[in-house]
Design a protein around this motif. Structure first.
Motif, mmCIF file in Angstrom:
data_model
loop_
_atom_site.group_PDB
_atom_site.id
_atom_site.type_symbol
_atom_site.label_atom_id
_atom_site.label_comp_id
_atom_site.label_asym_id
_atom_site.label_seq_id
_atom_site.Cartn_x
_atom_site.Cartn_y
_atom_site.Cartn_z
ATOM 1 N N ALA A 250 0.823 -1.206 0.000
ATOM 2 C CA ALA A 250 0.000 0.000 0.000
ATOM 3 C C ALA A 250 0.861 1.263 0.000
ATOM 4 O O ALA A 250 0.539 2.254 -0.664
ATOM 5 C CB ALA A 250 -0.930 -0.007 1.213
ATOM 6 N N TYR B 262 -6.789 -0.522 -6.635
ATOM 7 C CA TYR B 262 -6.085 0.658 -6.129
ATOM 8 C C TYR B 262 -6.479 1.936 -6.867
ATOM 9 O O TYR B 262 -6.419 3.025 -6.313
ATOM 10 C CB TYR B 262 -4.565 0.467 -6.242
ATOM 11 C CG TYR B 262 -3.975 -0.428 -5.180
ATOM 12 C CD1 TYR B 262 -4.509 -0.467 -3.896
ATOM 13 C CD2 TYR B 262 -2.879 -1.237 -5.455
ATOM 14 C CE1 TYR B 262 -3.973 -1.296 -2.934
ATOM 15 C CE2 TYR B 262 -2.335 -2.063 -4.490
ATOM 16 C CZ TYR B 262 -2.884 -2.094 -3.229
ATOM 17 O OH TYR B 262 -2.349 -2.901 -2.270
ATOM 18 N N GLN C 216 -5.664 3.383 0.177
ATOM 19 C CA GLN C 216 -4.967 2.192 -0.301
ATOM 20 C C GLN C 216 -4.709 1.159 0.788
ATOM 21 O O GLN C 216 -4.763 -0.045 0.535
ATOM 22 C CB GLN C 216 -3.666 2.602 -0.995
ATOM 23 C CG GLN C 216 -3.912 3.045 -2.425
ATOM 24 C CD GLN C 216 -2.904 4.048 -2.921
ATOM 25 O OE1 GLN C 216 -2.111 4.583 -2.157
ATOM 26 N NE2 GLN C 216 -2.923 4.315 -4.203
#
Length: 407
Positions: free
Chosen positions: A132, A339, A346
């Motif tokens: 992320a 995403y 995220q």
């Protein structure tokens, strides 16, 4: 109305410089080190079973405990990346992971072993925090490629976990695997401390429990997350069916291979790492759905050569290459597609998606060893093929019903 956070504004900035190769490589390596911790046990199952007097039909619980706690970590820890300073969060979790690995490596009872494995699984979600974070740092135009590169590191970590674990087990015993991992993790902490970019904590006006609630809200709001989550659950069920149970026929007569040789089979899946990076580029070009369809067909076909392991090990090698390639291609495509829909969330998207991955891995681990004990390797292959077929049919139905919904 809540104003956009600085992080969200930064993510929408089209002029953001490309993520450096050094940082991308570091994210890939550390992600691989972290995820390896939940795969070391797979080629060690028979050694662990012998030391703690566990039956072959129940030894899969070692993997299941790790995966269940990994799922809990995904829900409870990964969303913190949208609330706290990711740099500090990663370093602290890695320090705690070192302690958990030492506990596993020195456990003198099965209860301590399971406790240590549970904590290792809980903290292995550092991998997803890194993914992320990488997606956050990457420019929108290169996000799929960067996620693919980091995921390549994860694939290599999974493969090397089996190779390293098998070799160290033959030379020094299964405990050395976890002590070795603790040493590498400690080294990774030192490197991350100096290389990870320093950033301010996200300015999110939510409490921790509100943050967790927003993860559940993402399921309600995002069709692509629900679909890609189910695909992740199915493909990683198939993945875990193979890799959890494969050590059992390979280490038993008539093959009777050593753990070192069994570990080397993990290297046959190196094609999966190559597919991961390539799949990210294809998703950036808008070819996510086509990539998914082709990969799911390959996944189903991979079980045919895998089923002929007792005829020739070359069949198994071919099947492993095909299966790892297919699974990682779908996995990277899944992440690239989700995403892009909520770039400011995220960490929460990662948690919401990877929970399905962990559920699939846990299911595959426990049912594969049970099926092997009940009906042997052929039944395991039919099970894997059935799950793979279910993934393909699910994708086809959704694609037909929502042809223009997502890529």
């Amino acid at each position: 109305m809540q104003t956009s956070s600085p992080d969200a504004q930064l993510l929408s900035n089209k002029d953001r410089p490309a993520m450096s190769r050094l940082v991308a490589l570091l994210f890939a390596v550390c992600s691989g080190l972290a995820v390896a911790n939940i795969y070391y046990a797979q080629p060690l199952l028979d050694s662990i079973a012998q030391e703690f007097s566990l039956s072959p039909s129940s030894i899969g619980i070692v993997i299941t405990v790790t995966q269940i706690c990994y799922a809990l970590g995904l829900f409870l820890l990964v969303p913190l990346g949208d609330l706290l300073n990711r740099r500090k969060l990663i370093i602290i979790q890695m320090l705690l992971s070192v302690l958990a690995l030492v506990l596993v490596g020195t456990a003198q009872s099965s209860s301590l072993l399971f406790t240590g494995m549970a904590v290792v699984g809980l903290l292995a979600v550092i991998t997803q925090t890194l993914v992320a974070f990488a997606a956050h740092l990457a420019a929108p135009s290169e996000r799929g490629r960067i996620v693919g590169q980091v995921t390549s590191g994860i694939v290599i970590g999974i493969l090397l976990a089996r190779t390293v674990a098998g070799t160290l087990n033959d030379w020094f015993g299964w405990r050395s695997v976890y002590l070795f991992s603790a040493s590498l993790t400690l080294l990774g902490i030192v490197v991350l401390f100096f290389v990870l970019p320093r950033q301010q904590s996200p300015q999110v006006k939510q409490s921790y429990f509100q943050l967790l609630g927003s993860v559940l809200q993402l399921y309600r709001e995002l069709h692509v997350l629900r679909v890609r989550g189910v695909l992740a659950m199915l493909i990683f069920t198939a993945f875990s069916i193979l890799w959890t149970s494969m050590v059992l026929p390979l280490s038993s007569p008539p093959l009777s291979l050593s753990h070192t040789v069994i570990g080397v089979f993990g290297l046959a899946g190196a094609a999966g790492a190559l597919a991961a990076a390539r799949a990210g580029k294809l998703a950036d070009r808008g070819l996510g759905q086509k990539t998914t369809g082709v990969a799911l067909v390959i996944l189903l076909l991979s079980w045919l050569p895998i089923g002929y392991v007792h005829h020739s090990l070359w069949f198994l090698i071919l099947g492993v290459i095909l299966l790892d390639l297919a699974v990682q291609a779908v996995h990277v495509t899944n992440q690239s597609l989700i995403y892009e829909v909520r770039p400011e969330a995220q960490s929460r998207l990662t948690a919401a998606y990877m929970i399905f991955y962990s559920i699939g891995s846990a299911i595959g681990s426990i049912i594969s060893t049970q099926v092997y004990a009940w009906a042997g390797w052929t039944a395991v292959c039919w099970l894997g093929a059935g799950v793979s077929a279910a993934a393909l049919v699910f994708w086809m139905i959704d694609r037909y019903m929502h042809r223009n919904f997502d890529r």
